[in-house]
Design a protein around this motif. Structure first.
Motif: not given
Length: 563
Positions: A333-349, A357-369
């Motif tokens: 699970l990646g969050g906190g900043m944008a996950v870059q395509r190059a990193v994601a594709e290499r990770w899968k490989k 990728e997930a998205y959240g904020l401190t203000e949303t405890s943090p997960a929203a998407c």
């Protein structure tokens, strides 16, 4: 506002639209349930020592009893915790919460100025600090409201003689403990011993009680304490648990916790979610030491890992990582900043597992998407709004926009904070009376409910009236095989108002500006092309490894070449 919720039809099989908020009355109830169900299972591991759920139950009770019985702290009092990922941290967190107190998570890397502000702003009565950072506490203590200090060393909860050896090496060999003098400070082990002699009295807690003050917003001014209630944390834990629960085996999960537990991402996603499932949190104290990190996990059959883009990128570029045993891994699970395509594709490989990728904020405890965990490949999306969460893309007047239109991402749900501590004006700027949180992120939503972050409002670059989003530029540059890391910012320009400047850390020392310009020209339209390129040995990062564009904007100007 009428919400269509197209994302519900895109939900993974078995994930409901709503969560059960009443299963647990507080974070403490989650801990008690886990300790009852998984009492003899391992809960936390660090530097070779494992604490079982029974250990966490017993030690956190002792610490709670110490705080209320010995120190006389009352429900709602604030206790600052200033430690990296060591075994003392979860004991302290759950001890503070079991005492009915509020955890003020504090970055150990804070300067004296930053620490003084946070301690005074929160009104903390006590602080627990690792010896390595106690000198900063000693500098500001007399100018704060803190009355009690508990100190501890890295190896204090390890078995003898390893505890002695680790503490000796940290202090005398690596010289990582600057001298400090805090009269009356209590050692963590003594606090536990004193608490064992006290009677633990369970605090009466409900969803409305504040559990954490999580400080945020320091990059745009004075840091503010987001009031996260027990209800906020329970809701987000339930939401994330439903999302990942399809693949989880209770009592068998091992999650790598490299992000610090004082950061909301690791606190909820690792500390709470995997505790509910009886998982083992494998704590990494210093993830910046990548070779040691890789060595530590090389023979560990772990099932999950969370992180930020720079952490995954760093691991992928560390020798030996591709030899790690990934046979049990099913969740990244990646969050906190944008996950870059190059990193994601290499990770899968390399790992065989998609980087969701997930998205959240401190203000949303943090997960929203969060993206469905069975996505075959990187999709550039932050995923779907999680159960019991509404998301709306709005214009500057608060009008909801249609599919594909770009506006501010707004979130509503039971995980949204109560507000900022003692800052009603700041709260009113981001939280509407009917519960919508304005995130400050620019996004769009497609017809299936998938959300896509375009960029931060304040990071957007305006070139001749055209919006340029740094994330897009960075994503393109990162695809070049000679690039290790990149950050893009806007700089003043007489002709276009602003121009794009990129800072690049090379992977290939032979990489030239001409190479990058040619690469960008193939992938970006004219006004998005970097006008200035600066090569650096490293980029400024936050405590969790997130690249800090603000420091690049505000830092000293170095020689750079314009196109």
């Amino acid at each position: 506002m009428s919400i269509q919720r197209p994302w519900l039809s895109s939900y993974p099989a078995g994930v409901p639209a709503q969560v059960d908020l009443d299963e647990f009355s507080s974070v403490v109830a989650v801990l008690e349930s886990a300790c009852e169900r998984f009492r003899h299972r391992p809960a936390f591991s660090n530097l070779g020592k494992v604490l079982s759920y029974d250990d966490v139950d017993r030690l956190s009770r002792q610490f709670a009893a110490f705080l209320t019985g010995d120190l006389g702290l009352k429900k709602g009092d604030r206790v600052a915790l200033m430690m990296p990922n060591v075994l003392q941290y979860p004991i302290a967190i759950f001890g503070v919460l079991r005492a009915g107190l509020v955890v003020v998570n504090t970055n150990p890397m804070y300067t004296a100025r930053e620490l003084k502000h946070q301690l005074n702003d929160s009104g903390a009565s006590a602080i627990v600090v690792l010896d390595n950072f106690a000198h900063t506490v000693s500098e500001v203590l007399r100018d704060t409201s803190v009355k009690h200090v508990v100190t501890t060393a890295v190896g204090d909860l390890l078995n003898f003689p390893k505890s002695f050896i680790v503490n000796f090496v940290v202090k005398h060999v690596k010289k990582k403990v600057p001298a400090f003098d805090i009269p009356g400070a209590i050692r963590f082990a003594d606090a536990l011993a004193r608490g064992a002699k006290q009677t633990y009295r369970k605090a009466d807690l409900n969803h409305d009680d504040i559990a954490f003050l999580q400080y945020t917003g320091g990059t745009t001014g004075v840091a503010k304490g987001a009031m996260l209630t027990h209800g906020n944390l329970v809701a987000n834990m339930q939401q994330a648990s439903l999302w990942i629960g399809v693949n989880v085996k209770p009592g068998e999960e091992v999650i790598i916790t490299a992000l610090p537990l004082y950061h909301i991402f690791a606190l909820t996603a690792n500390g709470l979610v995997f505790m509910k499932f009886g998982g083992l949190n494998y704590l990494i104290t210093d993830p910046r030491d990548m070779p040691a990190f890789v060595k530590e996990i090389s023979n560990l059959k772990f099932t999950a890992i969370t992180g930020v883009n720079t952490l995954f990128n760093g691991l992928l570029n560390t020798p030996g990582f591709d030899k790690v045993d990934f046979s049990a891994l099913h969740l990244t699970l990646g969050g906190g900043m944008a996950v870059q395509r190059a990193v994601a594709e290499r990770w899968k490989k390399v790992t065989g597992v998609p980087l969701a990728e997930a998205y959240g904020l401190t203000e949303t405890s943090p997960a929203a998407c969060i993206n469905p965990l069975d996505i075959p490949d990187y999709n550039g999306s932050i995923g779907l709004p999680i159960p019991s969460t509404d998301v709306s893309i709005q214009d500057d007047n608060g009008v909801q926009l249609g599919y594909g239109e770009i506006g501010e991402l707004c979130v509503k749900g039971p995980q949204v904070m109560k507000g900022y501590w003692n800052r009603p004006e700041e709260t009113a700027k981001v939280l509407t009376p009917d519960g919508w949180l304005h995130t400050g992120d620019i996004a769009r939503m497609d017809e299936k409910g998938y959300c896509y972050i375009v960029d931060r409002k304040k990071d957007m670059i305006l070139v001749s009236g055209f919006n340029v989003y740094p994330n897009e530029v960075e994503d393109v540059v990162a695809l070049h095989p000679g690039v290790l890391e990149v950050a893009a910012i806007g700089v003043p320009d007489e002709k276009s108002g602003e121009a794009v400047k990129i800072f690049v850390v090379r992977k290939d020392p032979k990489l030239t500006e001409a190479d990058l310009r040619a690469h960008c020209k193939e992938n970006l339209t004219g006004y998005k092309l970097p006008r200035y390129i600066e090569f650096r040995d490293s980029l400024p990062k936050s405590n969790v490894g997130k690249i800090i564009r603000r420091e690049l904007r505000d830092g000293p100007v170095k020689a750079a070449t314009a196109a």
